[in-house]
Design a protein around this motif. Structure first.
Motif, PDB file in Angstrom:
ATOM      1  N   LYS A  81      68.899 -50.268  -8.978  1.00 58.39           N
ATOM      2  CA  LYS A  81      67.729 -49.618  -9.592  1.00 58.39           C
ATOM      3  C   LYS A  81      67.040 -50.562 -10.525  1.00 58.39           C
ATOM      4  O   LYS A  81      67.603 -51.422 -11.089  1.00 58.39           O
ATOM      5  CB  LYS A  81      68.156 -48.372 -10.354  1.00 58.39           C
ATOM      6  CG  LYS A  81      68.700 -47.331  -9.413  1.00 58.39           C
ATOM      7  CD  LYS A  81      69.068 -46.085 -10.178  1.00 58.39           C
ATOM      8  CE  LYS A  81      69.648 -45.071  -9.201  1.00 58.39           C
ATOM      9  NZ  LYS A  81      69.963 -43.833  -9.759  1.00 58.39           N
ATOM     10  N   ASN A 128      59.723 -47.418  -2.528  1.00 58.43           N
ATOM     11  CA  ASN A 128      58.696 -47.139  -3.539  1.00 58.43           C
ATOM     12  C   ASN A 128      58.167 -48.398  -4.223  1.00 58.43           C
ATOM     13  O   ASN A 128      57.936 -48.424  -5.430  1.00 58.43           O
ATOM     14  CB  ASN A 128      59.204 -46.127  -4.570  1.00 58.43           C
ATOM     15  CG  ASN A 128      59.553 -44.810  -3.921  1.00 58.43           C
ATOM     16  OD1 ASN A 128      58.836 -44.328  -3.049  1.00 58.43           O
ATOM     17  ND2 ASN A 128      60.666 -44.222  -4.321  1.00 58.43           N
ATOM     18  N   GLU A 146      56.165 -40.852 -12.661  1.00 62.33           N
ATOM     19  CA  GLU A 146      57.613 -40.677 -12.790  1.00 62.33           C
ATOM     20  C   GLU A 146      58.247 -40.063 -11.547  1.00 62.33           C
ATOM     21  O   GLU A 146      59.453 -39.977 -11.447  1.00 62.33           O
ATOM     22  CB  GLU A 146      57.934 -39.816 -14.014  1.00 62.33           C
ATOM     23  CG  GLU A 146      57.419 -40.395 -15.330  1.00 62.33           C
ATOM     24  CD  GLU A 146      57.962 -41.774 -15.637  1.00 62.33           C
ATOM     25  OE1 GLU A 146      59.138 -42.048 -15.341  1.00 62.33           O
ATOM     26  OE2 GLU A 146      57.197 -42.597 -16.178  1.00 62.33           O
ATOM     27  N   ARG A 202      58.334 -41.121  -8.519  1.00 58.77           N
ATOM     28  CA  ARG A 202      58.863 -42.075  -7.553  1.00 58.77           C
ATOM     29  C   ARG A 202      59.575 -43.202  -8.292  1.00 58.77           C
ATOM     30  O   ARG A 202      58.981 -43.867  -9.124  1.00 58.77           O
ATOM     31  CB  ARG A 202      57.750 -42.653  -6.698  1.00 58.77           C
ATOM     32  CG  ARG A 202      57.002 -41.607  -5.923  1.00 58.77           C
ATOM     33  CD  ARG A 202      55.945 -42.263  -5.061  1.00 58.77           C
ATOM     34  NE  ARG A 202      54.954 -41.315  -4.628  1.00 58.77           N
ATOM     35  CZ  ARG A 202      55.032 -40.611  -3.515  1.00 58.77           C
ATOM     36  NH1 ARG A 202      56.061 -40.738  -2.729  1.00 58.77           N
ATOM     37  NH2 ARG A 202      54.065 -39.792  -3.179  1.00 58.77           N
ATOM     38  N   VAL A 203      60.818 -43.402  -7.960  1.00 60.03           N
ATOM     39  CA  VAL A 203      61.618 -44.445  -8.599  1.00 60.03           C
ATOM     40  C   VAL A 203      61.813 -45.577  -7.602  1.00 60.03           C
ATOM     41  O   VAL A 203      62.179 -45.354  -6.449  1.00 60.03           O
ATOM     42  CB  VAL A 203      62.990 -43.882  -9.048  1.00 60.03           C
ATOM     43  CG1 VAL A 203      63.852 -44.980  -9.642  1.00 60.03           C
ATOM     44  CG2 VAL A 203      62.797 -42.734 -10.030  1.00 60.03           C
ATOM     45  N   GLU A 204      61.565 -46.795  -8.045  1.00 60.71           N
ATOM     46  CA  GLU A 204      61.759 -47.966  -7.193  1.00 60.71           C
ATOM     47  C   GLU A 204      63.241 -48.294  -7.146  1.00 60.71           C
ATOM     48  O   GLU A 204      63.875 -48.480  -8.188  1.00 60.71           O
ATOM     49  CB  GLU A 204      60.974 -49.144  -7.751  1.00 60.71           C
ATOM     50  CG  GLU A 204      61.061 -50.390  -6.905  1.00 60.71           C
ATOM     51  CD  GLU A 204      60.230 -51.537  -7.469  1.00 60.71           C
ATOM     52  OE1 GLU A 204      60.439 -52.659  -6.995  1.00 60.71           O
ATOM     53  OE2 GLU A 204      59.401 -51.314  -8.372  1.00 60.71           O
TER      54      GLU A 204
END
Length: 151
Positions: free
Chosen positions: A151, A71, A49, A51-53
């Protein structure tokens, strides 16, 4: 005979350089250029959790959209990372890939590249995909002053 052959070759060349959008208007060849990637940003696990792409986008010069895909998960020893583009009308598909899949660990990477030339006021669907991941798909009305995050 030579003139006819030369004329046919010229027409074939022009057809490969210029395509048409959905309305039949000529569009310049859209290409991907200036690809770059970070190194591994540290081992990760599925469900990490921390690292958010995301995809940050902005126009860095007229007609060219800069995309920074952050990411992106590939294996820890991917060989070469790369991206290829295909264009069908105003649908732009970018396929990100690795050349090797030998490691059993995962790493997040940042991939960046430019896409263009794009036409001011045109709406494009941009699809970013890679093996074993859900594609990111966004509609974008291109303006030479846009920026944002997907996102």
């Amino acid at each position: 005979m030579k003139k006819v052959l030369f004329s046919l070759l010229a027409l074939v060349f022009m057809a490969t350089v210029i395509c048409c959008d959905e309305s039949g208007n000529p569009v310049e060849n859209v290409a991907l250029k200036n690809f770059a990637n970070s190194g591994c940003k540290g081992n990760t696990r599925a469900g990490d959790e921390g690292r958010v792409e995301i995809v940050e986008y902005s126009v860095i010069h007229n007609g060219y959209l800069f995309l920074n895909h952050q990411n992106v998960i590939f294996n820890c020893c991917p060989g070469e990372l790369g991206a290829k583009i295909s264009v069908d009308g105003n649908i732009i598909t970018i396929t990100e890939s690795e050349t090797e899949q030998g490691c059993k660990c995962l790493c997040p990477y940042d991939l960046s590249y430019e896409v263009g030339p794009l036409t001011e006021g045109e709406t494009y669907t941009i699809c970013i995909k890679r093996r074993d991941a859900e594609p990111i798909m966004e509609k974008l009305e291109f303006k030479n002053s846009i920026s944002g995050v997907w996102k």
